[in-house]
Enzyme design. Structure first.
Site, PDB file in Angstrom:
ATOM      1  N   LEU A   1     107.295  -3.410  28.545  1.00  0.00           N
ATOM      2  CA  LEU A   1     105.843  -3.506  28.696  1.00  0.00           C
ATOM      3  C   LEU A   1     105.152  -2.304  28.042  1.00  0.00           C
ATOM      4  CD1 LEU A   1     103.341  -4.910  29.843  1.00  0.00           C
ATOM      5  CD2 LEU A   1     103.827  -3.874  32.066  1.00  0.00           C
TER       6      LEU A   1
ATOM      7  N   GLU B   1     105.534  -9.869  26.793  1.00  0.00           N
ATOM      8  CA  GLU B   1     104.438  -9.500  27.713  1.00  0.00           C
ATOM      9  C   GLU B   1     103.426  -8.638  26.991  1.00  0.00           C
ATOM     10  OE1 GLU B   1     105.888  -7.361  31.085  1.00  0.00           O
ATOM     11  OE2 GLU B   1     107.163  -9.025  31.707  1.00  0.00           O
TER      12      GLU B   1
END
Ligand code: CO8
Length: 274
Positions: A118, A151
């Protein structure tokens, strides 16, 4: 202590946000990612031109903390529930990616080392990226290894910044993209490998001072308006990728796949490919 995990300072019209968990390679828990979101939101309101994200130790960030206690302390039925993942994954990730994408200041990252998961997605949403040494930096998007999907709009930003072929290598096969490739492809603005730094802090200060020199003397409102114009080119791609990713990712957590892959990684039964 939460207040020390991520540091916040404003200096010379630059907000400086520093990951300060070097012993954990700056892996961040859900709570720490939310703190980062709040700090980015605060930075947006400062009387500044630029927000600089920097780090400490040998990694910029090893991504999500795979030993996050908030995961291991959850009752089994909750850990597979829609409610849990809507609260702890969907809302936080959408909020964070949106804040990075829509940040009104120039957003820069100073990579003191590799960046994963992330955190790599968030760096990919920055306008300017600097590396202490391209040979000591890589970007790893290990979602396929963790039973997850891209993501933080990484499926759009890596495609935009690395091109289709490298983005496919990075995302489909969870292969680290070496810093030398990141420089060649224009992802990294500058590698400081020819400068000898005695510490990461010295590198961070050099990046800060170089950035200040770059905007000094320019007409500041124009810089920020131009940032908005540049950003507008990617609006549709980022927003639609973010929405697609989050629903697919949410379904994976409800199926229970990433929970077991995270546990295997933590127990060293599986590894990332290097
Ligand atoms: N989480 C927690 N601790 C970590 C992490 C991590 N991601 N990465 C490193 N650490 C810790 C290690 O446990 C170790 O701690 P200790 O010294 O207490 O044992 C310390 O940092 C040093 O790590 P290593 O000894 O493993 O150092 P190496 O140089 O041998 O390896 C690596 C470095 C390759 C980074 C290795 O540590 C690793 O593979 N880490 C995991 C990286 C990872 O998979 N991150 C997750 C990415 S996915 C993501 O970010 C999106 C998921 C979204 C989840 C949302 C949840 C709600």
């Amino acid at each position: 202590m939460e207040g020390q995990d991520i540091l916040y300072e404003v200096r010379d019209k630059v907000t400086i946000i520093t990951f300060n968990l070097p012993d954990k390679l700056n892996a961040l828990t859900g709570k720490q990612y939310l703190l980062l979101a709040k700090l980015i939101e605060r930075a947006d309101k400062e009387d500044t031109i630029l927000t600089l994200i920097q780090s400490t130790g040998r990694y910029f960030s090893a991504g999500a903390n795979i030993a996050d206690k908030s995961l291991s302390n959850v009752a089994t039925e909750e850990l597979f529930s829609h409610e849990y993942w809507l609260n702890n994954f969907v809302s936080r990730n959408v909020y964070l990616a949106d804040l990075f994408h829509n940040h009104s200041k120039v957003l820069a990252a100073a990579l003191n080392g590799p960046v994963i998961g992330l955190s790599a997605a968030l760096v990919s949403l920055c306008d300017l990226i600097y590396s202490i040494d391209e040979k000591k930096t890589f970007l790893l998007a290990p979602f396929s290894n963790l039973g997850l999907v891209a993501e933080g709009a990484a499926s759009a930003t890596l495609f935009l910044r690395l091109g289709w072929s490298k983005a496919s290598e990075a995302i489909l096969f969870a292969r680290p993209i070496p810093g030398t490739d990141l420089t060649k492809l224009g992802f990294i603005n500058k590698s400081y490998h020819e400068t000898k730094f005695n510490s990461v802090e010295e590198f961070n200060k050099t990046v800060h001072d170089d950035l200040v020199r770059q905007f000094n003397g320019l007409y500041e409102p124009s810089i920020l308006e131009n940032k908005q114009l540049l950003k507008a080119n990617r609006d549709t791609l980022i927003n639609s990728a973010s929405q697609r990713e989050i629903i697919k990712g949410f379904n994976k957590w409800v199926e229970g796949v990433p929970q077991s892959r995270f546990a295997q990684l933590y127990q060293k039964d599986i590894k990332h490919k290097f």
